[in-house]
Design a protein around this motif. Structure first.
Motif, short mmCIF file in Angstrom:
data_model
loop_
_atom_site.label_atom_id
_atom_site.label_comp_id
_atom_site.label_asym_id
_atom_site.label_seq_id
_atom_site.Cartn_x
_atom_site.Cartn_y
_atom_site.Cartn_z
N LEU A 30 0.84 -1.21 0.00
CA LEU A 30 0.00 0.00 0.00
C LEU A 30 0.87 1.26 0.00
CD1 LEU A 30 -3.03 0.47 0.06
CD2 LEU A 30 -2.97 0.36 2.54
N ARG A 31 2.00 1.16 0.67
CA ARG A 31 2.86 2.33 0.80
C ARG A 31 3.48 2.75 -0.53
NH1 ARG A 31 3.46 3.29 6.20
NH2 ARG A 31 2.75 1.58 7.51
N ILE A 32 3.65 1.80 -1.45
CA ILE A 32 4.24 2.17 -2.74
C ILE A 32 3.20 2.31 -3.86
CG2 ILE A 32 6.54 1.24 -2.26
CD1 ILE A 32 5.71 -1.20 -3.99
N ALA A 33 1.96 1.93 -3.54
CA ALA A 33 0.92 1.91 -4.58
C ALA A 33 0.65 3.29 -5.17
CB ALA A 33 -0.37 1.32 -4.00
N ILE A 85 -4.57 6.52 4.27
CA ILE A 85 -5.84 7.02 3.75
C ILE A 85 -5.79 8.52 3.48
CG2 ILE A 85 -6.93 7.50 5.99
CD1 ILE A 85 -8.69 5.98 2.91
N ILE A 86 -4.94 9.21 4.23
CA ILE A 86 -4.83 10.66 4.05
C ILE A 86 -4.28 10.98 2.66
CG2 ILE A 86 -3.55 12.71 4.85
CD1 ILE A 86 -3.95 11.33 7.71
N PHE A 87 -3.27 10.20 2.24
CA PHE A 87 -2.69 10.44 0.92
C PHE A 87 -3.60 9.91 -0.18
CE2 PHE A 87 0.68 10.03 4.08
CZ PHE A 87 1.22 11.30 3.98
N ILE A 88 -4.22 8.76 0.08
CA ILE A 88 -5.17 8.21 -0.89
C ILE A 88 -6.33 9.20 -1.06
CG2 ILE A 88 -6.79 6.32 -1.38
CD1 ILE A 88 -4.89 4.46 0.21
N GLY A 89 -6.82 9.71 0.06
CA GLY A 89 -7.94 10.66 0.03
C GLY A 89 -7.61 11.92 -0.76
N LEU A 114 -20.23 14.86 -8.92
CA LEU A 114 -19.28 13.78 -8.64
C LEU A 114 -19.12 13.65 -7.12
CD1 LEU A 114 -15.85 13.38 -10.49
CD2 LEU A 114 -16.56 12.15 -8.46
N ALA A 115 -19.50 12.49 -6.61
CA ALA A 115 -19.40 12.25 -5.17
C ALA A 115 -18.14 11.47 -4.85
CB ALA A 115 -20.63 11.47 -4.70
N ILE A 116 -17.46 11.89 -3.79
CA ILE A 116 -16.31 11.11 -3.30
C ILE A 116 -16.54 10.72 -1.84
CG2 ILE A 116 -14.64 12.14 -4.90
CD1 ILE A 116 -13.63 13.89 -2.64
N ASN A 117 -15.96 9.60 -1.47
CA ASN A 117 -16.06 9.13 -0.09
C ASN A 117 -14.93 9.75 0.74
OD1 ASN A 117 -18.20 6.86 -0.11
ND2 ASN A 117 -16.97 6.50 -1.95
N VAL A 118 -15.31 10.33 1.85
CA VAL A 118 -14.32 10.95 2.73
C VAL A 118 -14.21 10.10 3.99
CG1 VAL A 118 -13.75 13.01 4.06
CG2 VAL A 118 -14.90 13.24 1.85
N SER A 119 -13.00 9.69 4.31
CA SER A 119 -12.84 8.87 5.51
C SER A 119 -12.72 9.76 6.74
CB SER A 119 -11.63 7.95 5.38
OG SER A 119 -10.53 8.50 6.03
N ALA A 120 -13.03 9.19 7.89
CA ALA A 120 -13.01 9.95 9.15
C ALA A 120 -11.64 10.56 9.39
CB ALA A 120 -13.38 9.02 10.31
N ARG A 121 -10.62 9.77 9.16
CA ARG A 121 -9.27 10.24 9.45
C ARG A 121 -8.88 11.44 8.57
NH1 ARG A 121 -4.43 6.28 11.20
NH2 ARG A 121 -2.86 7.90 11.43
N GLN A 122 -9.35 11.39 7.33
CA GLN A 122 -9.08 12.48 6.40
C GLN A 122 -9.85 13.74 6.84
OE1 GLN A 122 -10.60 11.55 2.51
NE2 GLN A 122 -9.54 13.24 1.50
#
Ligand code: C2E
Ligand code: CA
Ligand code: CA
Ligand code: CA
Length: 275
Positions: A30-33, A85-89, A114-122
């Motif tokens: 995940l870290r290099i994805a 998730i912060i970087f993915i977000g 366009l809807a995006i999912n926002v995670s709690a941590r983000q």
């Protein structure tokens, strides 16, 4: 022996061991994805009561070089735990804004939200509002077309902070949709304090809507409540015309689900939309 108890037996379960190894391996990859551009956004259509496209939800896909397609149900929780998730977000936000700008050029896509999912941590990041603002400015995307999907549990973590951030984002012009509605513990008293635009009925209530009287009653209540609060309502996981008709009869006039299309790469979505 059985008396040793479940925990002891599970600890030595070889299947369990494998899944721990897989988890660790996935987490490492995940870290290099992101650097290696292995994430992709898929888009699922949202339609109005006449079947006309009104928007799309962006759903992340991880195309792993050897594992193939990894489900977000697998990597999003891991990314939430390790902070990725912060970087993915941020990547999702940027990609979505760029997509909106590209769609502005064409009459067939210009009006799509366009809807995006926002995670709690983000969302909890102190500079989340500033990040959204910066991305809107950098790309020139129309804020009114960007919808942020929040969940009840993340909102509940800190209601005051949530209201403050939502109000600031609302001032920028973005929309808010409450995802998976009905699965959390929202109370009416704070729901009406949030600057929401839409409520998304969770697919678990839609599935058996035509056969399960409890689900039918819950859905009916959610729709009535949304309308009383002046909110739009959309149902997710709509797979059959029977489900759609049932929802329409009860006043739900927007739908998302396999009946109208699977999440798909942007090229496929555009092919289905462009004349
Ligand atoms: P979600 O936000 O509730 O998204 C809806 C999920 O239901 C998607 O699963 C979608 O593919 C699936 N779905 C759509 N229509 C139907 C249908 O008619 N029937 C059935 N059975 N399923 C349907 P997916 O793409 O596997 O995503 C799972 C979850 O992962 C999402 O649930 C969301 O919570 C999370 N997720 C996905 N992408 C992102 C992302 O970019 N950021 C964050 N934070 N979370 C994401
Ligand atoms: Ca969602
Ligand atoms: Ca959902
Ligand atoms: Ca869900």
């Amino acid at each position: 022996a059985k008396e040793a108890g479940r925990n002891v037996i599970r600890f030595f379960d070889p299947k369990m061991q494998t899944s721990i190894e897989t988890r660790a391996a996935i987490e490492k990859d995940l870290r290099i994805a992101l650097e290696q551009h292995q994430f992709k956004l898929y888009y699922q259509l949202q339609v109005d009561v006449a079947g006309r496209p009104q928007g799309v939800e962006a759903l992340s896909r991880w195309v792993h070089p050897t594992r193939g397609m990894v489900s977000p149900l697998q990597f999003i929780p891991l990314a939430e735990e390790n902070g990725m998730i912060i970087f993915i977000g941020l990547w999702v936000l940027e990609t979505a804004c760029r997509q909106l700008v590209a769609w502005q050029e064409n009459p067939a896509t210009r009006n799509l939200r366009l809807a995006i999912n926002v995670s709690a941590r983000q969302f909890r990041q102190p500079d989340f509002v500033a990040q959204v603002q910066a991305e809107l400015l950098r790309t020139g995307a129309d804020p009114a077309k960007l919808e942020l999907e929040l969940t009840e549990s993340m909102v509940l973590e800190n209601v005051e902070e949530t209201i403050r951030k939502m109000t600031e984002l609302k001032a920028l012009g973005v929309r808010f949709s409450m995802d998976d509605f009905g699965t959390g513990y929202s109370s009416l008293s704070y729901l009406k304090r949030l600057p929401l635009d839409q409520i998304k009925i969770d697919q678990s209530f839609v599935r058996d809507i035509a056969t399960d009287q409890n689900d039918a009653a819950i859905v009916q209540t959610i729709i009535a409540m949304a309308h009383n609060l002046g909110l739009e309502v959309i149902a997710e996981g709509v797979e059959t015309e029977v489900q759609r008709a049932f929802l329409e009869q009860r006043g739900c006039r927007a739908y998302q689900g396999y009946l109208f299309g699977r999440p798909q790469p942007v090229e496929e979505l555009e092919r289905s939309l462009l004349p």
